[in-house]
Design a protein around this motif. Structure first.
Motif, PDB file in Angstrom:
ATOM      1  N   TRP A 112      -5.553   8.252  12.404  1.00  0.00           N
ATOM      2  CA  TRP A 112      -4.205   7.959  11.905  1.00  0.00           C
ATOM      3  C   TRP A 112      -3.313   9.182  12.104  1.00  0.00           C
ATOM      4  O   TRP A 112      -2.185   9.074  12.603  1.00  0.00           O
ATOM      5  CB  TRP A 112      -4.285   7.546  10.439  1.00  0.00           C
ATOM      6  CG  TRP A 112      -3.042   7.789   9.627  1.00  0.00           C
ATOM      7  CD1 TRP A 112      -2.794   8.882   8.827  1.00  0.00           C
ATOM      8  CD2 TRP A 112      -1.880   6.966   9.527  1.00  0.00           C
ATOM      9  NE1 TRP A 112      -1.552   8.774   8.238  1.00  0.00           N
ATOM     10  CE2 TRP A 112      -0.969   7.610   8.651  1.00  0.00           C
ATOM     11  CE3 TRP A 112      -1.515   5.746  10.080  1.00  0.00           C
ATOM     12  CZ2 TRP A 112       0.273   7.079   8.325  1.00  0.00           C
ATOM     13  CZ3 TRP A 112      -0.277   5.206   9.756  1.00  0.00           C
ATOM     14  CH2 TRP A 112       0.605   5.869   8.892  1.00  0.00           C
ATOM     15  N   ASP A 171      -6.673   8.963   0.838  1.00  0.00           N
ATOM     16  CA  ASP A 171      -5.430   8.200   0.949  1.00  0.00           C
ATOM     17  C   ASP A 171      -4.221   9.079   0.689  1.00  0.00           C
ATOM     18  O   ASP A 171      -3.180   8.939   1.350  1.00  0.00           O
ATOM     19  CB  ASP A 171      -5.436   7.025  -0.021  1.00  0.00           C
ATOM     20  CG  ASP A 171      -4.275   6.079   0.230  1.00  0.00           C
ATOM     21  OD1 ASP A 171      -4.311   5.376   1.259  1.00  0.00           O
ATOM     22  OD2 ASP A 171      -3.332   6.064  -0.569  1.00  0.00           O
ATOM     23  N   ALA A 221      -3.681  11.043   3.863  1.00  0.00           N
ATOM     24  CA  ALA A 221      -3.191  10.212   4.966  1.00  0.00           C
ATOM     25  C   ALA A 221      -1.734   9.813   4.764  1.00  0.00           C
ATOM     26  O   ALA A 221      -0.907   9.944   5.677  1.00  0.00           O
ATOM     27  CB  ALA A 221      -4.068   8.970   5.120  1.00  0.00           C
ATOM     28  N   VAL A 255      -9.040   8.212   9.169  1.00  0.00           N
ATOM     29  CA  VAL A 255      -7.891   8.978   8.673  1.00  0.00           C
ATOM     30  C   VAL A 255      -7.446  10.003   9.708  1.00  0.00           C
ATOM     31  O   VAL A 255      -6.241  10.210   9.930  1.00  0.00           O
ATOM     32  CB  VAL A 255      -8.230   9.652   7.335  1.00  0.00           C
ATOM     33  CG1 VAL A 255      -7.125  10.634   6.924  1.00  0.00           C
ATOM     34  CG2 VAL A 255      -8.417   8.610   6.242  1.00  0.00           C
ATOM     35  N   ASP A 282      -5.544   3.121  10.099  1.00  0.00           N
ATOM     36  CA  ASP A 282      -5.326   3.108   8.658  1.00  0.00           C
ATOM     37  C   ASP A 282      -5.949   1.874   8.025  1.00  0.00           C
ATOM     38  O   ASP A 282      -6.447   1.928   6.895  1.00  0.00           O
ATOM     39  CB  ASP A 282      -3.828   3.163   8.359  1.00  0.00           C
ATOM     40  CG  ASP A 282      -3.536   3.218   6.871  1.00  0.00           C
ATOM     41  OD1 ASP A 282      -4.054   4.131   6.203  1.00  0.00           O
ATOM     42  OD2 ASP A 282      -2.809   2.352   6.375  1.00  0.00           O
ATOM     43  N   SER A 316      -9.591   2.645   7.453  1.00  0.00           N
ATOM     44  CA  SER A 316      -9.723   3.512   6.285  1.00  0.00           C
ATOM     45  C   SER A 316      -9.555   2.724   4.993  1.00  0.00           C
ATOM     46  O   SER A 316     -10.341   2.875   4.043  1.00  0.00           O
ATOM     47  CB  SER A 316      -8.684   4.639   6.361  1.00  0.00           C
ATOM     48  OG  SER A 316      -8.584   5.324   5.132  1.00  0.00           O
TER      49      SER A 316
END
Length: 434
Positions: A312, A247, A250, A309, A339, A342
């Motif tokens: 994204w 995260d 990303a 990811v 996203d 994810s």
């Protein structure tokens, strides 16, 4: 045994057959709408009171600090008390804060500092409520239904993020900002009711329940040491650690929202461009959630997160390379859908890999990571856009996401190999949830 997950095109609604989850989710639909009204109302009220965007900018500071502090601490409290009661107490705190904001606006009592302080208190209550709510799900649902449950919840959040500001912005042309706060307060009572209807959910056998248990945990076990233990636990589990790193990669590299105002004017000619760019990611995520049926039953969740990811990042990078508005919006929407995938699987990992005694703290860390990553991106995107332009900054961030995610997986191959456990009944499922 739980039902086999549906593999159709539309979102899997199997978790809604569980009464406890259905009440929480239905209440969430109502409260997300109310919450987005407050998201619109606070900046509007501050600007109306001061005529200064600098005051509006302070909402970032007054929102981030309590979110970080109480997100971590709230997760520790959630691991030491009856989570049902903690949801009720924090929900009451959120509702009272909205009511105070409404009274302040309608009576013109207090100044901008009053609004900011109440806003910070409300954010602190939200930071306690969110990890607690996520930690509850594995106790009321079979583990193999968690991806579907998380998808349903994230879809509601994204629909709220897409539609809420639009509704609130239109409403402010006809009604006082204080009315929006009071509407939020009424909506929040539904969430408090749904939490109260849950069965008791103490983490440890014999743990004290009720309000007394919450106050006891705040005074004793839910301190700094518990927070540190949570970080240590996350660091020891490669799957959990990479779920957080994914995260950060990303959002920290790829979230381009800071360049939208300039890009809307300089690249796309103004007009509706800013609104379309701002809504594109949430809109794509919401659509992805509605069409997520084929996600559920996927066992190789580490692979799914890695691909999502990376997609994204690709979507963001390509959006930075185009000067055609509709194409940029489409690419950002596709990135938003990736996203969502994810987010769903990373949340599911936290709920299944972490033991019940640590779930609150892991969800607290998750809340902090989710909040912090985009703010890091805001900072460096702004500087990069001034230096190399908005398009190049956006493309660079998207490319960095792909490279960063691949580097993380190569460093921690256990994440790529991770498979979801085969699940049956929910942990310690109480008979009263029916």
């Amino acid at each position: 045994m739980s039902e086999r997950p549906r593999r159709g095109l539309l979102a899997d609604t199997t978790p809604l057959k569980t009464p406890a989850f259905r009440r929480l989710w239905t209440a969430g639909v109502v409260t997300v709408v109310g919450a987005q009204l407050t998201v619109v109302a606070v900046p509007f009220q501050l600007y109306e009171m001061t005529g200064s965007s600098a005051w509006v900018g302070l909402t970032g500071l007054f929102g981030l600090v309590p979110l970080v502090v109480f997100g971590l601490w709230g997760g520790a409290i959630a691991d030491a008390v009856d989570r049902r009661m903690l949801l009720v107490v924090s929900g009451v705190g959120i509702a009272v804060s909205s009511a105070l904001l409404g009274v302040s606006a309608l009576t013109h009592f207090g100044g901008p500092w009053t609004v900011l302080v109440i806003f910070a208190v409300q954010t602190a209550c939200l930071a306690v409520n969110q990890p607690t709510r996520s930690a509850v799900l594995p106790r009321i649902l079979p583990l193999d239904q968690l991806p579907a449950a998380n998808t349903l919840w994230f879809t509601v959040q994204q629909l709220g993020a897409f539609a809420g500001p639009l509704v609130g912005g239109v409403a402010l042309a006809f009604i006082d900002v204080g009315v929006l706060y009071l509407v939020d307060t009424v909506c929040l009572t539904v969430s408090i009711w749904a939490a109260y209807r849950l069965p008791r959910l103490p983490v440890a056998d014999g743990a004290e329940t009720g309000l007394r248990g919450v106050l006891h945990a705040i005074r004793t076990s839910a301190g700094l040491r518990s927070v540190v233990d949570g970080f240590r636990y996350a660091a020891m589990s490669k799957v959990l650690l990479v779920s957080f790193l994914a995260d950060l990669v990303a959002m920290g590299f790829g979230m381009p929202r800071a360049v939208f105002p300039e890009a809307a004017v300089e690249t796309f000619g103004g007009g509706p461009a800013y609104g379309l760019l701002s809504a594109s990611i949430a809109g794509g995520a919401a659509l992805g959630g509605l069409l997520s049926g084929r996600l559920h039953g996927i066992a190789r969740q580490g692979v799914a997160v890695t691909i999502a990811v990376s997609l994204w990042g690709v979507g963001v990078a390509l959006a930075g390379l185009t000067s055609i508005l509709w194409l940029a919006v489409l690419l950002l929407a596709a990135a938003g859908a990736a996203d969502l995938v994810s987010s769903v699987f990373r949340s599911t990992m936290l709920q299944t890999v972490a033991t019940d005694e640590m779930r609150g703290r892991m969800q607290g860390v998750f809340v902090v990571v989710v909040a912090g990553g985009p703010r890091v991106a805001d900072l460096w995107h702004g500087w990069a856009a001034d230096a190399i332009g908005t398009g190049a900054a956006t493309a660079l961030g998207g490319a960095a996401v792909v490279v960063g995610m691949l580097a993380v997986v190569l460093a921690f191959p256990a994440f790529w190999r991770y498979r979801a456990p085969v699940a049956g009944a929910p942990e310690d499922a109480p008979a009263s949830q029916a």
